[in-house]
Write an enzyme that holds these catalytic residues in place. Structure first.
Site, PDB file in Angstrom:
ATOM      1  N   TYR A  16       0.828  -1.218   0.000  1.00 51.84           N
ATOM      2  CA  TYR A  16       0.000   0.000   0.000  1.00 51.84           C
ATOM      3  C   TYR A  16       0.863   1.269   0.000  1.00 51.84           C
ATOM      4  CZ  TYR A  16      -4.209  -2.732   0.382  1.00 51.84           C
ATOM      5  OH  TYR A  16      -5.237  -3.602   0.100  1.00 51.84           O
ATOM      6  N   ASP A 232     -16.072 -11.840   9.888  1.00 48.01           N
ATOM      7  CA  ASP A 232     -14.643 -11.570   9.723  1.00 48.01           C
ATOM      8  C   ASP A 232     -14.206 -10.749  10.924  1.00 48.01           C
ATOM      9  OD1 ASP A 232     -12.166 -10.588   9.164  1.00 48.01           O
ATOM     10  OD2 ASP A 232     -12.622  -9.874   7.143  1.00 48.01           O
TER      11      ASP A 232
HETATM   12  C1  LIG Z   1     -11.392  -7.197   8.679  1.00 47.51           C
HETATM   13  C2  LIG Z   1     -10.154  -7.657   7.976  1.00 47.51           C
HETATM   14  N1  LIG Z   1     -10.174  -8.827   7.318  1.00 47.51           N
HETATM   15  C3  LIG Z   1      -9.081  -9.297   6.699  1.00 47.51           C
HETATM   16  C4  LIG Z   1      -7.906  -8.579   6.685  1.00 47.51           C
HETATM   17  C5  LIG Z   1      -6.714  -9.111   5.978  1.00 47.51           C
HETATM   18  O1  LIG Z   1      -5.751  -9.520   6.875  1.00 47.51           O
HETATM   19  P1  LIG Z   1      -4.231  -9.722   6.413  1.00 47.51           P
HETATM   20  O2  LIG Z   1      -3.701  -8.346   6.145  1.00 47.51           O
HETATM   21  O3  LIG Z   1      -3.583 -10.377   7.586  1.00 47.51           O
HETATM   22  O4  LIG Z   1      -4.255 -10.576   5.207  1.00 47.51           O
HETATM   23  C6  LIG Z   1      -7.839  -7.353   7.368  1.00 47.51           C
HETATM   24  C7  LIG Z   1      -6.603  -6.563   7.374  1.00 47.51           C
HETATM   25  O5  LIG Z   1      -6.539  -5.433   7.771  1.00 47.51           O
HETATM   26  C8  LIG Z   1      -9.004  -6.874   8.015  1.00 47.51           C
HETATM   27  O6  LIG Z   1      -9.021  -5.705   8.657  1.00 47.51           O
END
Ligand SMILES: Cc1ncc(COP(=O)(O)O)c(C=O)c1O
Length: 421
Positions: A16, A232
């Site tokens: 990013y 999630d």
């Molecule tokens: C809600 C949520 N799901 C999934 C992810 C992805 O996680 P990773 O960066 O460990 O792949 C993030 C990352 O910020 C997140 O905030």
């Protein structure tokens, strides 16, 4: 050490980051509790928990000891055909801690893959049940679930993923209200596999928050319509919202819960997708081909699992969700008067997360105002802050002291007032 940014510029590609515009990365040499020490000796408070991951503070002795001990004993072993104490114990604890009905733990190594596993398991459950036409997922507008293809599909395409649209599967995004959900379900009758959301707080959307009533109604609606609910909790899990899991605030149990970041106290790449027996058993068969064909080299890594256990032990002993709630309350109390300022749209809080949303014509991650906020954050040499478009926020680790919380509040105020001046 001082030439680190120059060496970095020659060989590294950062996440990013627009390398043609963004400033040189800051060289960090060490981290202890909530403080990062930079190569030039500057000390900086980690007000955003190193991308929302660090839970208890850096270099916790209990965690570093668990890591050292486990790596000396059993550093890694493949998890197909093998098992070990840390993976089994952590799975036992997760089954115990997560809402009723979640009974099987599938390990991977980051939040995106935890989501990927959840989406694949849900869709294939429908395939195993003879309903392969359930190919659509419902999700919340503005959602972010990670950067792998499945996770990108269910996330908001703008601004990050729009160019991948030819490769992304069919997802219908709705606002967090039941009229929108019911309308989408009626429209897609019989074609929906599941609903995925970040419960209570949508992180990358700009710490957008919805209420527990929505979660309760959504759970009931998914049950009524026979679709799977995927929570999630990669960001919200392990106390960030003041509850162990955001789902607990609404007293609901999803069919799938995705965990990462705080699972290891935010210091080791380990994630878990916890599912119901109903989903797990859909893959049981006399036919080998009906197994869940997904796995990563480091699935169930023993060091990661030992670190996860050490983190959970601290969480229980210190009541991390309560500590984070207190930090959020203190931050909020110091910032809430800013809502009166011209240009501030809203100050919101959920547990240890506090966000300040600024008015802007063009909202979202790449909002024009974001550039000015980013510069303001960089000028804060002693507090690590990053805007999410037109939203400033803080989410410090649970070890953050009152005095440190006050410094974070002051830094946030300075950045926002500087931009509005
Ligand atoms: C809600 C949520 N799901 C999934 C992810 C992805 O996680 P990773 O960066 O460990 O792949 C993030 C990352 O910020 C997140 O905030």
């Amino acid at each position: 050490m001082n030439d680190l940014p120059q060496r970095d510029r020659k060989v590294c590609w950062h996440p990013y980051t627009q390398h043609q515009l963004d400033p040189e990365p800051l060289a960090v040499v060490s981290a202890k509790e909530a403080t990062l020490t930079l190569a030039d000796g500057t000390e900086m408070l980690d007000a955003i928990s190193s991308w929302w991951a660090n839970l208890h503070g850096h270099a916790r002795p209990e965690i570093t000891a668990a890591m050292a001990e486990q790596s000396a004993k059993l550093d890694h072993i493949m998890f197909a055909g093998f098992t070990h104490e840390p993976a089994v114990r952590l799975a036992e604890e997760l089954v115990d801690l997560t809402p009723e009905g979640l009974s099987r733990v599938f390990y991977s190594d980051n939040g995106s893959t935890a989501v990927e596993v959840g989406l694949k398991a849900v869709y294939q459950t429908w395939v195993r049940r003879g309903e392969p036409s359930r190919t659509v997922f419902l999700a919340l507008k503005g959602g972010y679930h990670g950067d792998t293809f499945g996770a990108m599909s269910v996330g908001e395409p703008d601004p990050f993923f729009a160019e991948f649209s030819p490769f992304l599967f069919h997802v219908v995004r709705v606002a967090p209200n039941m009229d929108a959900v019911e309308a989408a379900l009626a429209d897609l009758e019989g074609r929906v596999a599941g609903f995925i959301l970040e419960p209570l707080v949508q992180g990358a959307a700009g710490m957008k928050m919805h209420g527990v009533d929505f979660l309760k109604s959504l759970r009931a609606c998914c049950t009524r319509n026979r679709i799977f609910l995927i929570a999630d909790e990669v960001m919200t899990g392990f106390g960030r919202t003041g509850h162990l899991f955001a789902c607990n605030a609404a007293n609901i149990a999803p069919d799938v819960m995705c965990l990462a970041k705080g699972l290891t106290g935010g210091i080791f790449p380990l994630s878990a997708t916890v599912v119901t027996e109903e989903i797990y058993s859909a893959f049981l068969s006399d036919e080998r081909a009906k197994a869940f064909f997904h796995g990563h080299t480091f699935t169930g890594n023993p060091i990661g699992c030992a670190v996860g256990l050490a983190s959970l032990e601290i969480l229980r002993r210190e009541d991390t969700p309560a500590k984070l709630q207190q930090i959020g309350d203190r931050l909020h109390a110091q910032l809430k008067d800013m809502e009166q300022l011209d240009g501030v749209m809203e100050i919101r809080q959920c547990g240890g997360i506090v966000a300040i949303e600024l008015q802007t014509e063009d909202q979202g991650y790449l909002a024009g105002l974001g550039e000015t906020l980013r510069a303001g954050c960089r000028a804060q040499k002693h507090v690590l802050l990053r805007p999410l478009g037109n939203v400033m926020y803080a989410m410090p680790p649970s070890c953050t002291t009152d005095e440190e919380v006050d410094r974070i509040a002051t830094a946030l105020r300075e950045v926002v007032e500087g931009v509005l001046a």
